[in-house]
Design a protein around this motif. Structure first.
Motif, PDB file in Angstrom:
ATOM      1  N   VAL A 287       0.930  -1.290  -0.081  1.00  0.00           N
ATOM      2  CA  VAL A 287       0.040   0.011   0.047  1.00  0.00           C
ATOM      3  C   VAL A 287       0.760   1.273  -0.061  1.00  0.00           C
ATOM      4  N   ASP A 288       2.236   1.028   0.161  1.00  0.00           N
ATOM      5  CA  ASP A 288       2.869   2.117   0.382  1.00  0.00           C
ATOM      6  C   ASP A 288       3.811   2.667  -0.910  1.00  0.00           C
ATOM      7  N   CYS A 289       4.470   1.617  -1.488  1.00  0.00           N
ATOM      8  CA  CYS A 289       5.300   1.713  -2.574  1.00  0.00           C
ATOM      9  C   CYS A 289       4.880   1.072  -3.869  1.00  0.00           C
ATOM     10  N   GLY A 290       3.675   0.108  -3.737  1.00  0.00           N
ATOM     11  CA  GLY A 290       2.985  -0.438  -4.710  1.00  0.00           C
ATOM     12  C   GLY A 290       3.494  -1.466  -5.485  1.00  0.00           C
ATOM     13  N   ARG A 291       4.641  -1.985  -4.942  1.00  0.00           N
ATOM     14  CA  ARG A 291       5.544  -3.069  -5.517  1.00  0.00           C
ATOM     15  C   ARG A 291       4.827  -4.367  -4.901  1.00  0.00           C
ATOM     16  N   PRO A 292       4.727  -5.584  -5.581  1.00  0.00           N
ATOM     17  CA  PRO A 292       4.254  -6.757  -5.299  1.00  0.00           C
ATOM     18  C   PRO A 292       4.855  -7.291  -3.880  1.00  0.00           C
ATOM     19  N   VAL A 293       3.709  -7.485  -2.889  1.00  0.00           N
ATOM     20  CA  VAL A 293       4.292  -7.980  -1.761  1.00  0.00           C
ATOM     21  C   VAL A 293       4.622  -9.622  -1.836  1.00  0.00           C
TER      22      VAL A 293
ATOM     23  N   ARG B 287       1.697  -4.226   3.506  1.00  0.00           N
ATOM     24  CA  ARG B 287       3.193  -3.776   2.816  1.00  0.00           C
ATOM     25  C   ARG B 287       4.297  -4.867   2.780  1.00  0.00           C
ATOM     26  N   CYS B 288       5.115  -4.387   2.020  1.00  0.00           N
ATOM     27  CA  CYS B 288       6.179  -5.268   1.720  1.00  0.00           C
ATOM     28  C   CYS B 288       7.191  -5.019   2.798  1.00  0.00           C
ATOM     29  N   VAL B 289       8.254  -5.931   3.112  1.00  0.00           N
ATOM     30  CA  VAL B 289       9.180  -5.938   4.355  1.00  0.00           C
ATOM     31  C   VAL B 289       9.673  -4.734   4.530  1.00  0.00           C
ATOM     32  N   GLN B 290      10.085  -4.102   3.507  1.00  0.00           N
ATOM     33  CA  GLN B 290      10.956  -2.948   3.653  1.00  0.00           C
ATOM     34  C   GLN B 290      10.073  -1.750   4.342  1.00  0.00           C
ATOM     35  N   CYS B 291       8.788  -1.630   3.719  1.00  0.00           N
ATOM     36  CA  CYS B 291       7.821  -0.500   3.920  1.00  0.00           C
ATOM     37  C   CYS B 291       7.295  -0.749   5.573  1.00  0.00           C
ATOM     38  N   GLN B 292       7.041  -2.042   5.686  1.00  0.00           N
ATOM     39  CA  GLN B 292       6.605  -2.575   7.103  1.00  0.00           C
ATOM     40  C   GLN B 292       7.654  -2.082   8.035  1.00  0.00           C
ATOM     41  N   ALA B 293       8.925  -2.248   7.952  1.00  0.00           N
ATOM     42  CA  ALA B 293       9.899  -1.947   8.815  1.00  0.00           C
ATOM     43  C   ALA B 293      10.110  -0.643   9.126  1.00  0.00           C
ATOM     44  N   ARG B 294       9.663   0.327   7.921  1.00  0.00           N
ATOM     45  CA  ARG B 294       9.836   1.809   8.209  1.00  0.00           C
ATOM     46  C   ARG B 294       8.580   2.241   8.936  1.00  0.00           C
ATOM     47  N   VAL B 295       7.445   1.648   8.842  1.00  0.00           N
ATOM     48  CA  VAL B 295       6.389   2.077   9.507  1.00  0.00           C
ATOM     49  C   VAL B 295       6.590   1.721  11.083  1.00  0.00           C
ATOM     50  N   GLU B 296       7.275   0.508  11.122  1.00  0.00           N
ATOM     51  CA  GLU B 296       7.155   0.084  12.519  1.00  0.00           C
ATOM     52  C   GLU B 296       8.330   0.996  13.334  1.00  0.00           C
TER      53      GLU B 296
END
Ligand SMILES: [Zn+2]
Length: 110
Positions: free
Chosen positions: A79-85, A98-107
């Motif tokens: 939902v953040d970067c639009g790339r496939p999870v 979210r993908c792993v990178q975006c989830q890590a950023r949110v957390e």
């Protein structure tokens, strides 16, 4: 994982969460503990039950959002970067938004 499988798994999760929330809310031990808990107690059973209810509700919200993304055709995309999870991540957590990178950023932001 195809959409039908994802939907089935999400709906199963939703039912299980609803059931656990109901059980937790009606937990007689937890209710008893709340009234008996003395002010100095660290983490009572009632607190733990409440924490579990909160966690289940958060997950329920995530599952509902994932079902909505399935309806809208955006399921499986971050939902953040639009790339496939990644498939493996969806297998483990079908409600992942979210993908792993975006989830890590949110957390980290929390
Ligand atoms: Zn992302």
């Amino acid at each position: 994982m195809d959409d039908a499988t994802a939907r089935m798994r999400l709906e199963t999760m939703l039912h299980e969460l609803d059931r656990s929330i109901g059980v937790l809310k009606g937990d007689p031990v937890a209710l008893q503990d709340r009234s008996a808990a003395d002010a100095g107690a660290d983490l009572t059973d009632a607190d733990r039950t409440q924490a579990m209810i909160d966690a289940a509700k958060r997950q329920r919200t995530a599952v509902l959002a994932a079902l909505k993304r399935l309806d809208d055709g955006g399921y499986g995309q971050c939902v953040d970067c639009g790339r496939p999870v990644p498939e493996g991540r969806l297998e483990a957590r079908p409600e992942a938004a979210r993908c792993v990178q975006c989830q890590a950023r949110v957390e980290r932001r929390r």
